[in-house]
Design a protein around this motif. Structure first.
Motif, short mmCIF file in Angstrom:
data_model
loop_
_atom_site.label_atom_id
_atom_site.label_comp_id
_atom_site.label_asym_id
_atom_site.label_seq_id
_atom_site.Cartn_x
_atom_site.Cartn_y
_atom_site.Cartn_z
N GLU A 220 0.84 -1.20 0.00
CA GLU A 220 0.00 0.00 0.00
C GLU A 220 0.87 1.26 0.00
O GLU A 220 0.61 2.23 -0.72
N ALA A 221 1.94 1.24 0.83
CA ALA A 221 2.85 2.38 0.88
C ALA A 221 3.57 2.55 -0.45
O ALA A 221 3.75 3.67 -0.95
N LEU A 222 3.96 1.43 -1.05
CA LEU A 222 4.65 1.48 -2.35
C LEU A 222 3.74 2.09 -3.41
O LEU A 222 4.19 2.91 -4.22
N LYS A 223 2.47 1.71 -3.42
CA LYS A 223 1.53 2.23 -4.41
C LYS A 223 1.41 3.74 -4.31
O LYS A 223 1.38 4.47 -5.31
N LYS A 224 1.35 4.26 -3.07
CA LYS A 224 1.25 5.71 -2.87
C LYS A 224 2.53 6.40 -3.38
O LYS A 224 2.47 7.45 -4.00
N ASN A 225 3.66 5.78 -3.08
CA ASN A 225 4.94 6.39 -3.47
C ASN A 225 5.11 6.42 -4.97
O ASN A 225 5.78 7.32 -5.50
N GLN A 226 4.54 5.47 -5.67
CA GLN A 226 4.67 5.40 -7.12
C GLN A 226 3.87 6.49 -7.84
O GLN A 226 4.09 6.76 -9.01
N GLU A 227 2.96 7.11 -7.10
CA GLU A 227 2.13 8.16 -7.70
C GLU A 227 2.89 9.48 -7.83
O GLU A 227 2.48 10.38 -8.55
N THR A 228 4.02 9.61 -7.10
CA THR A 228 4.82 10.83 -7.19
C THR A 228 6.10 10.53 -7.96
O THR A 228 6.66 9.44 -7.89
N GLU A 229 6.54 11.52 -8.72
CA GLU A 229 7.75 11.34 -9.53
C GLU A 229 8.98 11.28 -8.62
O GLU A 229 9.16 12.10 -7.72
N ARG A 230 9.84 10.27 -8.84
CA ARG A 230 11.01 10.09 -7.99
C ARG A 230 12.24 9.88 -8.86
O ARG A 230 12.14 9.61 -10.06
N GLU A 231 13.40 10.00 -8.25
CA GLU A 231 14.65 9.81 -8.97
C GLU A 231 14.80 8.35 -9.37
O GLU A 231 14.21 7.45 -8.77
N LEU A 232 15.63 8.11 -10.38
CA LEU A 232 15.88 6.77 -10.86
C LEU A 232 16.45 5.91 -9.74
O LEU A 232 17.37 6.33 -9.03
N PHE A 233 15.89 4.74 -9.58
CA PHE A 233 16.31 3.85 -8.50
C PHE A 233 17.23 2.76 -9.05
O PHE A 233 16.90 2.08 -10.01
N PHE A 234 18.41 2.62 -8.45
CA PHE A 234 19.36 1.61 -8.88
C PHE A 234 19.61 0.63 -7.73
O PHE A 234 19.86 1.04 -6.59
N LYS A 235 19.53 -0.65 -8.04
CA LYS A 235 19.76 -1.68 -7.02
C LYS A 235 20.88 -2.61 -7.48
O LYS A 235 20.83 -3.15 -8.58
N PRO A 236 21.92 -2.79 -6.66
CA PRO A 236 23.01 -3.70 -7.04
C PRO A 236 22.52 -5.12 -7.28
O PRO A 236 21.50 -5.55 -6.72
N SER A 237 23.23 -5.86 -8.11
CA SER A 237 22.80 -7.19 -8.52
C SER A 237 22.78 -8.21 -7.39
O SER A 237 22.11 -9.22 -7.48
#
Length: 240
Positions: A220-237
């Motif tokens: 639910e928190a993730l869904k709310k956060n996706q509604e706002t524009e955010r910086e590119l997210f990078f995750k190590p392999s």
């Protein structure tokens, strides 16, 4: 999360892991980086080497679990002595397995008690590099260094068919005044990229909440956060 505070509004991704052992032992290139990273963390957090040994064995490293290098004849003798004490309630009573009446058997028992509890491994050696001593575990495709006094993990190299992985742990310190843990970890992935990981805090807790309800909150928190524009997210392999 976007930042170390790890607040609900900073969630960027939700990844549900059912059994960490299954993730660690995944085959192929996808599993080797994650498997190494999380099995090392498990060893450092819980002082339990079962996961890292299992992972390394799945990658062709010829090391063994402690239970496989136990001096079994010594264990049997100690078990007999334990039963003897439970029956006689006295270490000085006649008939002790550690001091049998027969001289030959007594000599054998004494010699066995002087033997180490764990059979020495040919892969483990005490070495000196520059001005420091280490315990080094060394095989054809793997090497690891541990400090001489505290046996603290310091460096690991794993050679795979896809490339080489290297992990360093530096500056061990007491987090929360109890748990000793490296402040920095350096992880070199299969592409040769080095990552510096700084541990800011360590927290142990058990959640009594149902897993599905907990996951639902995060989603639910993730869904709310996706509604706002955010910086590119990078995750190590190597991160799940």
């Amino acid at each position: 999360y976007d930042s170390p505070e790890m607040k609900p509004e900073q969630i960027r991704e939700v990844n549900v892991v059912g059994n960490l052992n299954n993730q660690v032992n995944q085959k192929g290139i996808e599993g080797v980086e994650k498997g190494l990273f999380y099995s090392i963390l498990n060893s450092l957090f819980f002082n339990d080497g079962e996961m890292i040994v299992g992972f390394l064995r799945s990658r062709g490293v010829g090391i063994r679990f402690n239970k496989e290098v136990i001096n079994k004849p010594k264990v049997k003798l100690l078990e007999k002595y334990k039963d003897f004490l439970a029956t006689t309630h006295s270490a000085n009573a006649p008939g002790s397995p550690l001091a049998p009446a027969d001289e030959t058997a007594r000599t054998q028992a004494r010699a066995l008690m002087k033997e180490p509890f764990l059979v020495e491994s040919p892969l483990v050696k005490r070495i000196k590099e520059k001005d420091k001593f280490y315990w080094k575990v060394d095989s054809d495709n793997f090497s690891a260094y541990f400090t001489n006094e505290k046996r603290a993990f310091e460096r690991l190299d794993l050679h795979t068919s896809w490339g080489n992985l290297t992990v360093y742990c530096k500056d061990y310190m007491l987090f929360d005044g109890v748990h000793e843990f490296p402040k920095y970890m350096y992880f070199k992935d299969l592409n040769g990229v080095f990552y510096q990981i700084e541990w800011l805090s360590i927290k142990y807790y058990s959640s009594k909440e149902d897993n599905s309800k907990s996951t639902e909150k995060y989603l639910e928190a993730l869904k709310k956060n996706q509604e706002t524009e955010r910086e590119l997210f990078f995750k190590p392999s190597f991160i799940l």
